[in-house]
Structure formats: C-alpha cells, structure tokens
Motif scaffolding. Sequence first.
Motif, short mmCIF file in Angstrom:
data_model
loop_
_atom_site.label_atom_id
_atom_site.label_comp_id
_atom_site.label_asym_id
_atom_site.label_seq_id
_atom_site.Cartn_x
_atom_site.Cartn_y
_atom_site.Cartn_z
N ARG A 390 1.01 -1.03 -0.68
CA ARG A 390 -0.54 0.20 0.36
C ARG A 390 0.50 1.81 0.02
O ARG A 390 0.45 2.79 -0.85
CB ARG A 390 -0.61 0.12 1.37
N ALA A 391 1.82 1.36 0.91
CA ALA A 391 2.37 2.41 0.86
C ALA A 391 3.61 2.43 -0.69
O ALA A 391 3.95 3.55 -1.39
CB ALA A 391 3.77 2.05 1.57
N ASP A 392 4.18 1.24 -1.25
CA ASP A 392 4.76 1.26 -2.76
C ASP A 392 2.99 2.59 -3.99
O ASP A 392 3.83 3.07 -4.41
CB ASP A 392 5.05 -0.23 -3.10
N GLU A 393 2.03 1.72 -3.90
CA GLU A 393 1.27 2.52 -4.27
C GLU A 393 1.03 3.97 -4.31
O GLU A 393 1.09 4.53 -4.61
CB GLU A 393 -0.44 2.03 -4.12
N LEU A 394 1.05 4.44 -2.41
CA LEU A 394 1.03 5.93 -2.41
C LEU A 394 1.96 6.98 -3.04
O LEU A 394 1.94 7.97 -3.48
CB LEU A 394 1.05 5.93 -1.49
N LEU A 395 3.48 5.18 -2.76
CA LEU A 395 4.45 6.61 -3.32
C LEU A 395 4.82 6.51 -5.33
O LEU A 395 4.86 7.87 -5.30
CB LEU A 395 5.70 5.14 -3.05
N TYR A 396 3.58 5.65 -5.52
CA TYR A 396 3.81 5.74 -7.00
C TYR A 396 2.69 7.02 -7.63
O TYR A 396 3.22 7.91 -7.81
CB TYR A 396 3.63 4.62 -7.96
N GLN A 397 1.80 7.10 -6.91
CA GLN A 397 0.81 8.33 -6.35
C GLN A 397 1.38 10.17 -6.49
O GLN A 397 1.45 10.24 -7.27
CB GLN A 397 -0.30 8.56 -5.62
N ALA A 398 2.43 9.34 -5.55
CA ALA A 398 3.54 10.56 -5.32
C ALA A 398 4.21 11.09 -6.52
O ALA A 398 4.61 12.70 -7.42
CB ALA A 398 3.80 10.72 -4.18
N LYS A 399 5.24 10.50 -7.71
CA LYS A 399 6.05 10.23 -8.21
C LYS A 399 4.36 10.63 -9.59
O LYS A 399 4.76 11.69 -10.15
CB LYS A 399 6.26 9.02 -8.53
N THR A 400 3.75 10.04 -9.57
CA THR A 400 2.81 10.62 -11.01
C THR A 400 2.26 12.00 -10.50
O THR A 400 1.48 12.63 -11.58
CB THR A 400 2.11 10.20 -10.97
N ALA A 401 2.41 12.46 -9.68
CA ALA A 401 1.43 14.01 -8.97
C ALA A 401 2.75 15.07 -9.57
O ALA A 401 2.06 16.04 -8.90
CB ALA A 401 0.92 13.84 -7.24
N GLY A 402 4.06 14.44 -8.99
CA GLY A 402 4.40 15.44 -9.26
C GLY A 402 5.70 15.22 -9.23
O GLY A 402 6.96 16.46 -8.84
N ARG A 403 5.66 14.18 -8.25
CA ARG A 403 7.23 14.10 -7.31
C ARG A 403 7.53 15.16 -6.26
O ARG A 403 6.25 16.31 -5.82
CB ARG A 403 8.50 14.03 -7.99
N ASN A 404 8.65 15.03 -5.01
CA ASN A 404 8.76 15.57 -4.32
C ASN A 404 7.33 16.12 -3.49
O ASN A 404 7.28 17.25 -2.76
CB ASN A 404 9.68 17.05 -4.01
#
Length: 410
Positions: A390-404
């Motif tokens: 689940r944390a990995d899926e949220l990390l992917y969201q952070a990446k696709t939303a613009g990173r940082n």
Amino acid sequence: MRILIVEDSETISKILKHLIVQDLGYHVDIAPDMASALTLLEQHQYFVVVADLNLPDASNGDIVRLVLSAYKTPCIVLTSNLDADQRREILKLGIVDYIPKDNRYSYQYVVKLIDRLYRNQQVKVLVVDDSVVSRKFVRMLLEHHLFQVIEANDGEAALAILEQEDDIQLLITDYNMPIIDGVELILRVREKYNREDIAIIGLSNDSDESLSAKFIKNGANDFLQKPFVHEEFHCRVLNTLDSLDMMRNLWSKANRDYLTKIYTRLYFFSEHNSKDSENALLSVALLDLDYFKKINDTHGHDVGDQVLIEFAQRLDNAFGSNFTVARFGGEEFVVAFKGLDDIKTTTLMDKFREQCEANPMQTTAGDLVVTFSCGVATRNNETLDQTLQRADELLYQAKTAGRNQVIRAC
C-alpha cells in the motif's frame, strides 16, 4: 598516537617500527639504550613503550620499572630469554605483556597488542564477584590493558548495572555467589543479550570438572579456572574480544547495506515481520529519490553513490535513533515508525522532505538539490508485505502527481 621502542638491536627496532607505521599509522620513536629513552620520555607523551628487558646501560628490567613508576605509561616487554623467576617478577610490575624475540610473528603480536590497547580504552568490562580480593585482582589485570572496569559484588547488582549501562561489551563473572550464581546470571543475561551484544567469561575455583562445560553450554564464551596466570587471563580476554569483534563484523555485513551502512531489507523484515509485532502500531514510509537516474547519467555513478550515502546519513540522523531506517535497494529507502500512526508519520516525513530540499548535497560535481517522493501507510490487520504494498502504491501516486511530496492514505 606516539609509540616508543627501546631496543638495542637496530634490526628488531626497524622491523617493529615498519610494522607499527604500516599497520597502525602511529608515530614511532626509537631509543637504543636507557639514556636516550629517558631523553625522549621527557620530551614526549607516549601511548605505549615497547622495551627490551636488558639494555647496554640498564639490565634486569630497569627501564621497565622506570616507565611504569615514573611515567605511568603502559609497557610491553621484549625479551630474548626469561626464566620462571624473572617472569614472575616482571608480571608483578604491572606490564601489559612480555613478548619473546623469537620470530616475525612475535613482532606482529606486538602490533596487534598495541592496536588492542587503543581499542580497549572504549571497552567497558563488568566484573562480578562477591570476593573483594578476587574482584580487585581481576580489575587490576584489566586496567593494565586500559579497559574501563565496573564492579558488582553479586548477580543482582550486575543485572541492575547492565540495565543502566547499555554499552558493556564483556562480563566476567565468578560462579559461587549468593542469591544468583554465575551460571544463573549468564542465563538471565542471555535472555536479553545475544553473543554479538556482549561476551561472557566465567571464573571459578570450584573443583567440579564439568563446570567449564556448564558455563559454556549456558551462554558463556569462555571459562577460566582459578587461580590463573596473568598471561592466560589476558590471552583469553583478548581472544574473546577478538571473537566478539568478528561476530559483530559478520552481523554488520549481513544486516548493514554495503554502501550506505544503514540497515538492509533483510534486517528490516526480521525486525518487524515477527508474530510478536503483528499487533503493534506500525507505520511505514517508503521513499524513492526523484530523478536519480538523471544524476547517474549526468554526473556518473560515483556522484550517484555520494548522493545515496549522504541521503542515507540524513535519513538515519533524523530517524535512526528511535526508528528503523533501511535501504531497500537502488534509490529506494524505508523507515518503520513503531508506535506512530500515518498522520504523525506523514508530518515527520514532510518536515524531513522540506529540510532535504532546502539543503543541497555537496558532491564532487558540485552542490545538488535532491528531493524524494514518499508513500506512508499504517499496518491494519495485515501482513507487513501488504502494508508495504500500500505504501508503494502511495509512493507511485506521489511520483505521478509531480514528485517531491509525501502522500498517505485518506
């Protein structure tokens, strides 16, 4: 660090100096006789003096007595021959050890002994014995080797000290003691401390020939029968500590990342994937450095490694004292926040993210602003693998939303 060699043989002096400088990097002075040694002793403060027992202007260990009494400096004795009476006499002086001038291994042993003395200054030893005389004797022997010594007069006091002092590396315990004997003490210590945490040596003047096996089978590293000779005691202590260092190095290689020195994925799972921890509140933050491939492609892998090392150090400095920080591989890291929910974890990670962005990393390619993306999840009636997924899926969201940025489940 400065070492003085007092030896009338130029060949032996040169061999010892070469080995000490090569292996330890210490500054070495040489004196061929007692007169020149005294001049040097007045000019400099020495960590250790390595001295021949017989010199052209001083025989029968005069230089050794002077070094120990007037200059309060540890002394290692070199000797070509030593009978039983001489051996007993020099041991009474309080020397570190005596080394026969037999072969090259003897000189290597001197170097090893100097290195061990340097490291001993940071080693705490707990001596447990209800006999004051016996306890003080062991303390004296240990202090000749520069150990930090703590005393306890029984097993209960020893356990209390171990609770207060978390960096004791060696426990030396007698067998016959009131309330808690030496074997029972070892059993209780081993319930809490593994072999890579603390080494244990048992002592006894009991005539039971099975006692040594009893000590070792219940968790001791070694056993000594009283009364013992100085040399055997020191050899057993040094060998035990060398074994402890080796076990710690092996443990570190298995559980510490070779590049960044923080924990590995293996350690992370062994620490937080047990049955006992399933019901404990645990949040995980999965982090991935932004545009790390671009750093490698633009500046090279050496600079990429510098970034990984610096980022891991920042992460460990921020959270390592209270939580588990590990490298999962490549540019991916994880922090296990035991006892915190995802809201508190996200707040901490977001503050850390802001600090990283505001403080460029110094590399050989110049200052680089390095950011990361992060997903945070709290374990909820699931396996650790499922929480990390689940944390990995949220990390992917952070990446696709613009990173940082740091994202947690809503």
